[in-house]
Design an enzyme around this catalytic site. Structure first.
Site, PDB file in Angstrom:
ATOM      1  N   SER A   1       0.867  -1.179   0.000  1.00  0.00           N
ATOM      2  CA  SER A   1       0.000   0.000   0.000  1.00  0.00           C
ATOM      3  C   SER A   1       0.899   1.221   0.000  1.00  0.00           C
ATOM      4  CB  SER A   1      -0.875   0.006   1.254  1.00  0.00           C
ATOM      5  OG  SER A   1      -1.509   1.259   1.456  1.00  0.00           O
TER       6      SER A   1
ATOM      7  N   TYR B   1      -2.971  -0.841  10.304  1.00  0.00           N
ATOM      8  CA  TYR B   1      -2.796  -1.049   8.870  1.00  0.00           C
ATOM      9  C   TYR B   1      -1.436  -0.537   8.405  1.00  0.00           C
ATOM     10  CZ  TYR B   1      -4.212  -1.165   3.921  1.00  0.00           C
ATOM     11  OH  TYR B   1      -4.311  -1.430   2.576  1.00  0.00           O
TER      12      TYR B   1
END
Length: 261
Positions: free
Chosen positions: A143, A156
């Site tokens: 990401s 995350y």
């Protein structure tokens, strides 16, 4: 079909980015094992479509990516039924948006388990088979949050930074065995995972839906456009080609310019 005769595991592939990866691999002839949750009839339809696209076998495995024993069994099943695995794409992921002092401990544990630890378990199980063949491709969906942080996403961000580091370490370990390991780091991609973040962000930041999309999600992406799953799948396919054998340990940004600033 340059992947004919090869097999691939794609975790978290019953929808979104993972399904796009699976379709791209099948389109080049790979036998594919998909994994994830969802409606049984819809998953079976996707599995059948993948087999039709590839002309090879396609199977579905419901392994829970928080369970190391189920992950090991998934890889072993792929070897037994499809051969390989030659290609491993770690794509399973979940998200929970909350300030750290409001983040439930079970959410932290689940995000680390699925977004990071599951990749360790799949790599650990798959690499011995790749070494035997002296060929393998490991690709993990990281990401932009593997490179930069955003508020209210501590678990995350930690998991994705860890996934990038894990990939680098593994790339060095397997570099002389014909195996590459890389990350693809997208910005915001319009998928169920991203859509499901919107209500939490609306609540924690006191914003409207449009404000979350335009002022939070797309504000950092210079293109002001969502990345598409097909764009990520095209890059994954290239990384599987022989021409990409010297690309390893890389974290490849596909984020509309987010991390260029």
């Amino acid at each position: 079909m340059f992947l004919k005769g090869k097999s691939a595991i794609v975790t978290g592939s019953t929808s979104g980015i993972g399904l796009a990866y699976a379709k791209a691999l099948a389109g080049e002839g790979a036998a594919v094992m998909i994994n994830g949750f969802g409606d049984a009839e819809a998953i079976e339809a996707e599995r059948a479509e993948l087999a039709a696209i590839s002309g090879a076998k396609a199977v579905y495995d419901s392994a829970d990516m928080t369970k190391p024993d189920q992950i090991a069994a998934l890889v072993a099943r792929c070897h037994d039924e499809l051969g390989g695995p030659d290609i491993l794409i770690n794509n399973a992921g979940i998200q929970h948006v909350a300030p750290i002092d409001d983040l439930p401990i079970d959410k932290w544990d689940a995000i680390i388990a699925i977004n990071l630890s599951s990749a360790f378990h799949t790599m650990r199980a798959a690499i011995p088979f790749m070494r035997t063949k002296k060929w393998g491709r490991i690709i993990s969906t990281a990401s932009a949050h593997s490179l930069v942080a955003s508020p209210n996403k501590s678990a995350y961000v930690a998991a994705k930074h860890g996934l990038a580091g894990l990939t680098k370490a593994v790339a060095l370990e397997v570099a002389t065995h014909g195996i590459t390991a890389n990350c693809i780091s997208p910005g915001y991609v319009w998928t169920p995972l991203v859509e499901n973040q919107i209500p939490g962000t609306m609540e924690t930041r006191g914003l409207t839906r449009d404000q979350v999309i335009n002022d939070v999600m797309l504000s950092a992406q210079a293109t002001k456009e969502f990345v598409t799953p097909e764009q990520l799948a095209a890059l994954a396919l290239f990384l599987c080609r022989d021409e990409a054998k010297s690309i390893t340990g890389a974290n490849m940004s596909v984020d509309g310019g987010w991390t260029a600033a």
